[in-house]
Scaffold this motif. Structure first.
Motif: not given
Length: 461
Positions: A194-219
């Motif tokens: 996964l390279q691109e993620l569009d995340l609506h309604k997130c919080s500091d806790t949710v960003l723990l899951g976003v940090g697991a995308f090691e190959n993410l390029q566009i957020l």
């Protein structure tokens, strides 16, 4: 005594009446029609009415790869109708679909989506995450307006994400709303590309899951506030920076945070080239953190009522982005000269400057743009306070200027253009001059060759 008289002639038959022209015509055509029907032989035996003739499906003789190659030659607008031919064509067509926008969550939850489209790499689930899609306000640079009662529950969204991730391991782009860190972790484990993620309604806790995308390029993070509480702070930005170190493009819509969070992103995300901050709720002094984004090429500030509230962090403001090429300001308040001066100092290496519908951009504020020493492109649109003299006082100092675009700036007048500015127009590669509806500069100079030096051109708009 015999009586002799004229002997009577025998009775002669009546003369045959000559046929009329109409009778001759009818007899002629009836004769030929009879002859033709007598010679006509049936080519095929008659088909009984009780039986139906079925033609064989010759496409069954083709292997799937050959039939797929044929379907791909059909233009995309007409390709969808091919799925109605039979179940086999439905399956083959579904395997060709790569991008899908889902509006019905049940289509995903029931498993029909992953069965129908097994090779998806781009999925947009944002509309489906709302029970009433009418409450969704979504735009290129607008915050997400949502109501808790109109969103699907976090558990429902997470369940759909697990279903999607289990079948679409090659997923590259995903857009979703109201997911938790557990749902995002399930996607990160199954979809490592996964390279691109569009995340609506997130919080500091949710960003723990976003940090697991090691190959993410566009957020893209679209954050709203619930009961006045900010959902993303410095902690969330630091978590993001530590996990997504390969980010190339980052867009923060309605986010909080401050100097430490932005600084952490600049130091950890060494590949970051484009940063967009829209309608932010940043803490005072956040602007100084941008100076630590050493490889940043594009900075966009959109719909910012206040760019910064406190410039006390001298450490950050003493640094500038050495690789910055573009500064884009759209619908921002530029009334505070100190803030604008600090922003221009951080972005002093920019070669392309854009002011679009910015409030407060008068001659005094625009004069601060002389801090940019090597500008090649200037685009000004919808800035009604800027005058011709204010524009001229700055652009005459930019000796490398090649592209000038002035649109819908009513106080920039043709009649106030000086000879020095006219001479500058001759050396430009591109000139787009439409400051108001009364401007006649283009029509009067179109045949003069301005902007047409050598292989260069005068761009008509």
């Amino acid at each position: 005594m015999s009586f002799t008289g004229k002997e009577s002639s025998p009775v002669t038959p009546l003369k045959k009446r000559r046929a009329s022209w109409s009778e001759l015509w009818l007899n002629h055509h009836n004769h030929h029609s009879l002859d033709f029907s007598s010679k006509l032989q049936p080519l095929t035996p008659p088909i009984p009415k009780s039986k139906t003739l079925f033609l064989p499906d010759l496409t069954l003789l083709l292997p799937d790869l050959t039939l797929l190659a044929i379907i791909t030659k059909v233009p995309s607008p007409y390709r969808k109708t091919l799925s109605l031919v039979c179940k086999r064509w439905l399956r083959l067509h579904g395997g060709l679909v790569r991008s899908l926008k889902v509006s019905d969550w049940e289509f995903l939850a029931s498993g029909r989506l992953v069965w129908r489209f097994p090779n998806l790499d781009t999925v947009d689930l944002v509309s489906a995450c709302f029970v009433s899609p009418g409450v969704l306000v979504r735009g290129s640079y607008q915050s997400l307006s949502f109501f808790e009662e109109s969103l699907l529950s976090v558990e429902t969204v997470d369940g759909g994400l697990r279903t999607l991730a289990s079948a679409c391991s090659s997923l590259r782009r995903l857009a979703v709303a109201n997911a938790s860190e557990l749902g995002l972790l399930s996607v990160a484990e199954a979809c490592c590309t996964l390279q691109e993620l569009d995340l609506h309604k997130c919080s500091d806790t949710v960003l723990l899951g976003v940090g697991a995308f090691e190959n993410l390029q566009i957020l893209r993070l679209v954050v709203g506030d619930v009961d006045g509480l900010l959902l993303v702070s410095d902690i969330g930005l630091m978590i993001l920076a530590q996990g997504c170190k390969r980010l190339v493009r980052l867009e923060l819509v309605g986010c909080g945070g401050g100097f430490n969070g932005v600084k952490e992103i600049g130091e950890c995300c060494q590949m970051l080239e484009e940063l967009t901050v829209c309608d932010h709720k940043m803490e005072p002094g956040w602007l100084g953190g941008i100076g630590y984004c050493e490889n940043l090429k594009t900075l966009r500030l959109v719909s910012c009522k206040k760019i910064d509230l406190d410039l006390g962090l001298g450490e950050g403001l003493s640094r500038s982005c050495p690789a910055l090429e573009r500064l884009h300001l759209e619908k921002c308040q530029l009334r505070d000269k100190d803030t604008v001066k600090a922003l221009f100092k951080v972005c002093e290496a920019a070669r392309e400057i854009v002011f679009k519908d910015c409030w407060g951009l008068d001659n005094d504020v625009f004069s601060l743009a002389m801090a940019f020493g090597r500008v090649k492109l200037l685009y000004v649109e919808g800035c009604s306070l800027l005058t011709t003299s204010g524009l001229e006082s700055v652009i005459l100092q930019w000796h490398e200027l090649e592209h000038l675009k002035v649109v819908s700036c009513k106080n920039v007048k043709d009649s106030e253009i000086s000879p020095l500015m006219s001479a500058l127009f001759w050396d430009l590669v591109e000139l787009q001059w439409r400051p108001d509806t009364r401007s006649h500069l283009f029509s009067s100079l179109a045949g003069a060759g301005i902007g047409g030096k050598g292989a260069k051109f005068f761009k008509k708009t």
